[in-house]
Design a protein around this motif. Structure first.
Motif, PDB file in Angstrom:
ATOM      1  N   TYR A   1      -4.391 -45.570  17.897  1.00  0.00           N
ATOM      2  CA  TYR A   1      -4.887 -44.200  17.830  1.00  0.00           C
ATOM      3  C   TYR A   1      -5.499 -43.931  16.459  1.00  0.00           C
ATOM      4  CZ  TYR A   1      -0.402 -43.227  15.459  1.00  0.00           C
ATOM      5  OH  TYR A   1       0.660 -43.247  14.600  1.00  0.00           O
ATOM      6  N   THR A   2      -6.190 -42.800  16.368  1.00  0.00           N
ATOM      7  CA  THR A   2      -6.894 -42.430  15.138  1.00  0.00           C
ATOM      8  C   THR A   2      -6.363 -41.099  14.625  1.00  0.00           C
ATOM      9  OG1 THR A   2      -8.894 -43.583  15.870  1.00  0.00           O
ATOM     10  CG2 THR A   2      -9.154 -41.953  14.127  1.00  0.00           C
ATOM     11  N   GLU A   3      -6.205 -40.989  13.302  1.00  0.00           N
ATOM     12  CA  GLU A   3      -5.729 -39.762  12.675  1.00  0.00           C
ATOM     13  C   GLU A   3      -6.850 -39.069  11.923  1.00  0.00           C
ATOM     14  OE1 GLU A   3      -1.737 -39.423  10.812  1.00  0.00           O
ATOM     15  OE2 GLU A   3      -1.916 -41.600  10.755  1.00  0.00           O
ATOM     16  N   ILE A   4      -6.864 -37.745  11.998  1.00  0.00           N
ATOM     17  CA  ILE A   4      -7.849 -36.978  11.250  1.00  0.00           C
ATOM     18  C   ILE A   4      -7.389 -36.818   9.799  1.00  0.00           C
ATOM     19  CG2 ILE A   4      -8.633 -35.735  13.304  1.00  0.00           C
ATOM     20  CD1 ILE A   4      -6.974 -33.340  12.330  1.00  0.00           C
ATOM     21  N   PRO A   5      -8.336 -36.656   8.856  1.00  0.00           N
ATOM     22  CA  PRO A   5      -7.952 -36.410   7.465  1.00  0.00           C
ATOM     23  C   PRO A   5      -7.729 -34.917   7.209  1.00  0.00           C
ATOM     24  CG  PRO A   5     -10.329 -36.671   7.605  1.00  0.00           C
ATOM     25  CD  PRO A   5      -9.791 -36.850   9.008  1.00  0.00           C
ATOM     26  N   VAL A   6      -6.850 -34.609   6.297  1.00  0.00           N
ATOM     27  CA  VAL A   6      -6.591 -33.215   5.911  1.00  0.00           C
ATOM     28  C   VAL A   6      -6.542 -33.130   4.393  1.00  0.00           C
ATOM     29  CG1 VAL A   6      -5.302 -32.715   8.032  1.00  0.00           C
ATOM     30  CG2 VAL A   6      -4.073 -33.500   5.995  1.00  0.00           C
ATOM     31  N   VAL A   7      -6.792 -31.928   3.869  1.00  0.00           N
ATOM     32  CA  VAL A   7      -6.653 -31.695   2.434  1.00  0.00           C
ATOM     33  C   VAL A   7      -5.377 -30.897   2.205  1.00  0.00           C
ATOM     34  CG1 VAL A   7      -8.119 -29.625   2.540  1.00  0.00           C
ATOM     35  CG2 VAL A   7      -7.742 -30.781   0.345  1.00  0.00           C
ATOM     36  N   VAL A   8      -4.573 -31.353   1.254  1.00  0.00           N
ATOM     37  CA  VAL A   8      -3.317 -30.684   0.904  1.00  0.00           C
ATOM     38  C   VAL A   8      -3.567 -29.809  -0.318  1.00  0.00           C
ATOM     39  CG1 VAL A   8      -0.891 -31.003   0.313  1.00  0.00           C
ATOM     40  CG2 VAL A   8      -2.050 -32.670   1.783  1.00  0.00           C
ATOM     41  N   ALA A   9      -3.129 -28.559  -0.246  1.00  0.00           N
ATOM     42  CA  ALA A   9      -3.392 -27.595  -1.323  1.00  0.00           C
ATOM     43  C   ALA A   9      -2.219 -26.643  -1.465  1.00  0.00           C
ATOM     44  CB  ALA A   9      -4.675 -26.806  -1.021  1.00  0.00           C
TER      45      ALA A   9
ATOM     46  N   VAL B   1      -5.496 -36.784   2.693  1.00  0.00           N
ATOM     47  CA  VAL B   1      -4.693 -37.859   3.292  1.00  0.00           C
ATOM     48  C   VAL B   1      -4.785 -37.766   4.815  1.00  0.00           C
ATOM     49  CG1 VAL B   1      -2.998 -38.054   1.415  1.00  0.00           C
ATOM     50  CG2 VAL B   1      -2.650 -36.367   3.242  1.00  0.00           C
ATOM     51  N   PRO B   2      -4.377 -38.822   5.548  1.00  0.00           N
ATOM     52  CA  PRO B   2      -4.238 -38.689   7.000  1.00  0.00           C
ATOM     53  C   PRO B   2      -3.196 -37.611   7.324  1.00  0.00           C
ATOM     54  CG  PRO B   2      -4.196 -41.001   6.364  1.00  0.00           C
ATOM     55  CD  PRO B   2      -4.111 -40.202   5.095  1.00  0.00           C
ATOM     56  N   GLN B   3      -3.373 -36.953   8.457  1.00  0.00           N
ATOM     57  CA  GLN B   3      -2.503 -35.829   8.802  1.00  0.00           C
ATOM     58  C   GLN B   3      -1.024 -36.205   8.817  1.00  0.00           C
ATOM     59  OE1 GLN B   3      -3.017 -34.118  12.779  1.00  0.00           O
ATOM     60  NE2 GLN B   3      -2.759 -32.087  11.921  1.00  0.00           N
ATOM     61  N   SER B   4      -0.688 -37.403   9.284  1.00  0.00           N
ATOM     62  CA  SER B   4       0.726 -37.779   9.377  1.00  0.00           C
ATOM     63  C   SER B   4       1.383 -37.859   7.998  1.00  0.00           C
ATOM     64  CB  SER B   4       0.885 -39.113  10.107  1.00  0.00           C
ATOM     65  OG  SER B   4       0.326 -40.173   9.354  1.00  0.00           O
ATOM     66  N   LEU B   5       0.613 -38.237   6.977  1.00  0.00           N
ATOM     67  CA  LEU B   5       1.181 -38.299   5.628  1.00  0.00           C
ATOM     68  C   LEU B   5       1.384 -36.892   5.070  1.00  0.00           C
ATOM     69  CD1 LEU B   5      -0.619 -41.353   3.975  1.00  0.00           C
ATOM     70  CD2 LEU B   5       1.712 -41.187   4.860  1.00  0.00           C
ATOM     71  N   ALA B   6       0.500 -35.968   5.430  1.00  0.00           N
ATOM     72  CA  ALA B   6       0.708 -34.577   5.012  1.00  0.00           C
ATOM     73  C   ALA B   6       1.984 -34.027   5.646  1.00  0.00           C
ATOM     74  CB  ALA B   6      -0.500 -33.737   5.418  1.00  0.00           C
ATOM     75  N   ARG B   7       2.220 -34.382   6.908  1.00  0.00           N
ATOM     76  CA  ARG B   7       3.454 -33.949   7.578  1.00  0.00           C
ATOM     77  C   ARG B   7       4.675 -34.608   6.952  1.00  0.00           C
ATOM     78  NH1 ARG B   7       1.296 -34.502  13.833  1.00  0.00           N
ATOM     79  NH2 ARG B   7       0.173 -32.508  13.924  1.00  0.00           N
ATOM     80  N   LEU B   8       4.556 -35.884   6.632  1.00  0.00           N
ATOM     81  CA  LEU B   8       5.673 -36.626   6.042  1.00  0.00           C
ATOM     82  C   LEU B   8       6.115 -35.993   4.722  1.00  0.00           C
ATOM     83  CD1 LEU B   8       7.524 -39.174   6.046  1.00  0.00           C
ATOM     84  CD2 LEU B   8       5.675 -40.366   4.844  1.00  0.00           C
ATOM     85  N   HIS B   9       5.139 -35.553   3.921  1.00  0.00           N
ATOM     86  CA  HIS B   9       5.434 -34.998   2.594  1.00  0.00           C
ATOM     87  C   HIS B   9       5.357 -33.467   2.580  1.00  0.00           C
ATOM     88  CE1 HIS B   9       5.418 -38.973   0.721  1.00  0.00           C
ATOM     89  NE2 HIS B   9       4.296 -39.247   1.357  1.00  0.00           N
ATOM     90  N   HIS B  10       5.574 -32.855   3.725  1.00  0.00           N
ATOM     91  CA  HIS B  10       5.437 -31.398   3.830  1.00  0.00           C
ATOM     92  C   HIS B  10       6.396 -30.675   2.889  1.00  0.00           C
ATOM     93  CE1 HIS B  10       4.837 -27.437   5.502  1.00  0.00           C
ATOM     94  NE2 HIS B  10       6.133 -27.330   5.754  1.00  0.00           N
ATOM     95  N   ARG B  11       5.854 -29.621   2.274  1.00  0.00           N
ATOM     96  CA  ARG B  11       6.648 -28.729   1.421  1.00  0.00           C
ATOM     97  C   ARG B  11       6.298 -27.293   1.770  1.00  0.00           C
ATOM     98  NH1 ARG B  11       7.297 -30.716  -4.607  1.00  0.00           N
ATOM     99  NH2 ARG B  11       7.166 -28.459  -4.870  1.00  0.00           N
ATOM    100  N   LYS B  12       7.257 -26.397   1.580  1.00  0.00           N
ATOM    101  CA  LYS B  12       7.025 -24.988   1.916  1.00  0.00           C
ATOM    102  C   LYS B  12       5.969 -24.336   1.035  1.00  0.00           C
ATOM    103  CE  LYS B  12      11.622 -24.099   3.854  1.00  0.00           C
ATOM    104  NZ  LYS B  12      12.861 -23.281   3.764  1.00  0.00           N
ATOM    105  N   ASP B  13       5.749 -24.879  -0.157  1.00  0.00           N
ATOM    106  CA  ASP B  13       4.776 -24.271  -1.068  1.00  0.00           C
ATOM    107  C   ASP B  13       3.376 -24.870  -0.924  1.00  0.00           C
ATOM    108  OD1 ASP B  13       5.673 -26.689  -2.030  1.00  0.00           O
ATOM    109  OD2 ASP B  13       5.743 -26.076  -4.142  1.00  0.00           O
ATOM    110  N   LEU B  14       3.193 -25.755   0.075  1.00  0.00           N
ATOM    111  CA  LEU B  14       1.896 -26.384   0.287  1.00  0.00           C
ATOM    112  C   LEU B  14       1.395 -26.143   1.707  1.00  0.00           C
ATOM    113  CD1 LEU B  14       2.483 -29.872  -1.420  1.00  0.00           C
ATOM    114  CD2 LEU B  14       1.488 -27.805  -2.443  1.00  0.00           C
ATOM    115  N   VAL B  15       0.079 -26.236   1.885  1.00  0.00           N
ATOM    116  CA  VAL B  15      -0.541 -26.182   3.206  1.00  0.00           C
ATOM    117  C   VAL B  15      -1.498 -27.357   3.311  1.00  0.00           C
ATOM    118  CG1 VAL B  15      -0.384 -23.669   3.373  1.00  0.00           C
ATOM    119  CG2 VAL B  15      -2.447 -24.710   2.414  1.00  0.00           C
ATOM    120  N   TYR B  16      -1.907 -27.660   4.551  1.00  0.00           N
ATOM    121  CA  TYR B  16      -2.979 -28.652   4.714  1.00  0.00           C
ATOM    122  C   TYR B  16      -3.959 -28.164   5.763  1.00  0.00           C
ATOM    123  CZ  TYR B  16      -0.127 -30.419   8.652  1.00  0.00           C
ATOM    124  OH  TYR B  16       0.600 -30.534   9.817  1.00  0.00           O
TER     125      TYR B  16
END
Length: 249
Positions: free
Chosen positions: A75-83, A146-161
């Motif tokens: 499968y393929t993952e979309i990229p997201v920006v973490v901010a 990063v790929p979306q799954s890595l943003a989910r893996l490193h999710h923090r309440k003070d960040l969005v993607y």
């Protein structure tokens, strides 16, 4: 005890962001006598780990050096920006690479995305890992793609993607040593490809049960033999018995 006497087992390497839970559950249902062990692997180290015998198969991020390895894209993952949550990015659903041109975009040494040109402005130093880059994003130092799954893996309440509409995608593949396509590897290939338990390339199919013969029709419902006639009691072939001839006077 020799290798031939050892109980069978299966080792599955997986890179950060990949969640093999569903496939592991199906494996345990189908092969309860063959334990599956999960082996964490860094994205850059996974190919060598497979070539060196550290795992029987692995869920890896493409592209990889395929020397001595087989690979099936899954499968393929979309990229997201973490901010940070208070960043302007948080107010939109998606951004483009051009939208990041004036932003500091962190580029960690373990970045798994393949860039033609890294977006945004470069940071003074490259973080060693994606986890380090996440900490810098939270501190307001810059953004991270990063790929979306890595943003989910490193999710923090003070960040969005948010989705990066024209960023490079990341493909996940199942890989294994090409000379070690064992029966258990074939089993796992079948699982990730959605084959059923009775698939011709999975385990030995359950033999089809012979169809039961339908019971013969009841005797009462059988048709009479050809040529037989049905008549009422006391009736002749032409409507009754013949009378006695009258005596003439």
């Amino acid at each position: 005890m020799t290798d031939a006497d050892a109980s069978p087992s299966f080792r599955l390497a997986y890179v950060p962001g990949v969640t093999p839970t569903k496939w592991v559950r199906i494996w345990n249902e189908r092969l309860p006598d063959v334990p599956l062990t999960l082996v964490p692997a860094a994205a850059s180290a996974a190919p060598d780990q497979l070539r060196g015998g550290g795992a029987d198969a692995g869920l890896v991020r493409l592209p990889i050096d395929r020397t001595g390895l087989s690979a099936i894209p899954l499968y393929t993952e979309i990229p997201v920006v973490v901010a940070p949550k208070d960043h302007v990015v948080a107010a939109v659903d998606e951004v483009s690479i051009a939208d990041l041109a004036d932003e500091i975009v962190l580029h960690p040494l373990d970045d798994v995305l393949v860039w033609d040109s890294v977006p945004g402005l470069p940071a003074q130093d490259r973080p060693a890992t994606t986890a380090d880059a996440i900490e810098l994003v939270a501190a307001g130092i810059g953004l991270l793609v990063v790929p979306q799954s890595l943003a989910r893996l490193h999710h923090r309440k003070d960040l969005v993607y948010r989705t990066v509409s024209d960023g490079p995608e990341s493909r996940i593949a199942l890989s294994w040593p090409e000379d070690e396509t064992t029966e258990l590897v074939e089993e796992f290939i079948g699982i990730v490809r959605g084959r059923t338990v009775n698939s011709s390339r999975g385990r030995t199919p359950t033999p089809a049960q012979p169809k039961k013969k339908r019971p013969a029709a009841a005797t009462a419902r059988q048709k009479p033999a050809t040529g037989a006639r049905t008549s009422r009691s006391g009736s002749g072939a032409k409507g009754g018995k013949k009378g006695k001839p009258r005596r003439r006077s």
